[in-house]
Design an enzyme around this catalytic site. Structure first.
Site, PDB file in Angstrom:
ATOM      1  N   HIS A 189      32.875  30.969  29.757  1.00 44.65           N
ATOM      2  CA  HIS A 189      32.598  32.299  30.305  1.00 44.65           C
ATOM      3  C   HIS A 189      32.863  33.334  29.226  1.00 44.65           C
ATOM      4  CE1 HIS A 189      31.768  35.264  33.316  1.00 44.65           C
ATOM      5  NE2 HIS A 189      32.909  35.877  33.097  1.00 44.65           N
ATOM      6  N   CYS A 211      26.435  34.977  32.269  1.00 43.73           N
ATOM      7  CA  CYS A 211      27.422  35.649  31.427  1.00 43.73           C
ATOM      8  C   CYS A 211      26.979  35.769  29.971  1.00 43.73           C
ATOM      9  CB  CYS A 211      28.772  34.950  31.531  1.00 43.73           C
ATOM     10  SG  CYS A 211      28.802  33.243  30.896  1.00 43.73           S
ATOM     11  N   HIS A 221      31.024  42.100  32.695  1.00 37.07           N
ATOM     12  CA  HIS A 221      30.577  40.713  32.666  1.00 37.07           C
ATOM     13  C   HIS A 221      29.772  40.377  33.912  1.00 37.07           C
ATOM     14  CE1 HIS A 221      34.010  38.678  35.187  1.00 37.07           C
ATOM     15  NE2 HIS A 221      33.838  39.912  35.570  1.00 37.07           N
TER      16      HIS A 221
END
Length: 392
Positions: free
Chosen positions: A352, A304, A364
């Site tokens: 994240h 990520c 993402h």
């Protein structure tokens, strides 16, 4: 004390007569009830699909957290290795200079010995590793020339600096070893969490997996509804801001005509940011479909924070490697004022991140086993959103 109660017969009586059939039936019922009672805990021990899904999600989240720790440890290890290498090179250069200074002192001592300017033990002392002791002999210092004194002073200074650098190199190597241990531990944690998640999923039947897919679909639909609502709110806010700006411009034009006759034209404050964000988003869109791989920074795969770092680097903005640092690498903005290009962070531990594309959506790299994709920022519920950060 002995009991005065009379013991009851073991069988069942009707009107004082034992009936074997009824007794057998009763025993059978007791046995069945006992089996049911024993079986109940086993059934209760089996988690529901919702619990399984939560467990799997938790494992992936823990793997994501370990991934960011892995990234931080990897970055720290690289810095420590670079520092250790530089220190070792410096020590080697200083040692060479120290040897040259020692040879120079040796040549001075040899010359004095040949000319009789100093006693033989003087040359022996000048070639030793600890010339500091030499200064304690004041009578010999008086016989030294100024050049010799400078050479000795320089030798002592170089020896002290070399010893200091050697100590720094030793400490740096110890720190490097510690960083490598942290890196290895973080890697093992990621692998263990992913293995646990895969094992848990492998135990599900086809029917259970289908039900899980249905649950996931419902979550995605709910996330899409929330994203659409956010898009409507942002559009309404944008329209209100534009109308307010038009009214202000009209008022400024009127007052300008009535007064000095000058007019004022104001460029959008976010024009430069929008230009950079367009480049970052163009890069991110080009990565859609590439696999998530923990610790990866491209070009074939990403995690990520590796994706967001690479996307903004394409726009000329250098972001830190981990989510822990990226969340502080910009200006925090309210969700209602989010603009394309902003970074959206998730969970209390900030493990994240995605890049916002507008209308409640983002690009993402979700988790292992998935690919870079567009998804609602509400994919894991509204409460999962930690913050929005504008990086440039």
């Amino acid at each position: 004390m002995a009991s005065h109660r009379k013991s009851r017969p073991t069988g069942t009586r009707v009107a004082g007569i034992r009936t074997p059939a009824l007794a057998t039936a009763a025993l059978t019922s007791v046995a069945l009830l006992s089996q049911s009672a024993n079986a109940a805990p086993e059934a209760d021990d089996k988690p529901s699909l919702e619990e399984v899904e939560k467990k799997v999600d938790d494992l992936y989240r823990q793997a994501g957290s370990a991934t960011e720790k892995y990234n931080a440890a990897k970055e720290k290890t690289a810095k420590q290795r670079k520092r250790a290498d530089a220190l070792i090179d410096d020590v080697a250069k200083r040692t060479q200079k120290l040897n040259e200074a020692r040879e120079e002192l040796g040549s001075f001592a040899s010359a004095q010995y040949r000319t009789g300017a100093a006693a033989p033990d003087t040359a022996t002392f000048l070639l030793a590793d600890t010339p500091q002791d030499y200064f304690d002999q004041t009578q010999l210092m008086d016989r030294m020339t100024g050049r010799q004194k400078v050479a000795v002073d320089d030798y002592i200074a170089q020896q002290s600096e070399t010893m200091t650098k050697r100590q720094e190199a030793t400490e740096s190597l110890e720190a490097l070893t510690e960083s490598q241990g942290d890196l290895k531990a973080a890697k093992a944690t990621v692998q263990r969490k992913l293995a646990d998640a895969r094992e848990l999923m492998s135990k599900l039947t086809a029917e259970e997996k289908a039900r899980l897919a249905a649950i996931e679909k419902e979550k995605q639909e709910e996330a899409a509804r929330k994203a659409a609502e956010l898009a409507r709110q942002q559009a309404a806010q944008q329209q209100a801001q534009e109308e307010a700006a038009q009214q202000q411009d009209s008022g400024s034009s009127s007052s300008g005509s009535a007064g000095s006759g000058s007019s004022t034209s104001t460029a959008p404050a976010d024009s430069s940011y929008a230009t950079k964000a367009d480049k970052a988003l163009a890069f991110a869109r080009a990565q859609i479909g590439k696999p998530y791989v923990w610790g990866a920074v491209g070009p074939g795969s990403y995690d990520c924070s590796g994706l967001t770092q690479a996307a903004w680097k394409a726009a000329g903005v250098d972001l830190p490697r981990t989510t822990y640092d990226q969340v502080n690498a910009g200006t925090t903005v309210p969700l209602s004022q989010a603009q394309p290009g902003d970074l959206v962070f998730f969970y209390d531990d900030v493990t994240h991140v995605g890049i916002y594309i507008g209308n409640g959506m983002m690009i993402h790299a979700p988790k292992p086993g998935t690919y870079v994709r567009e998804e609602s920022i509400y994919y894991d519920g509204e409460s999962a959103i930690h913050s929005m950060v504008r990086p440039a």
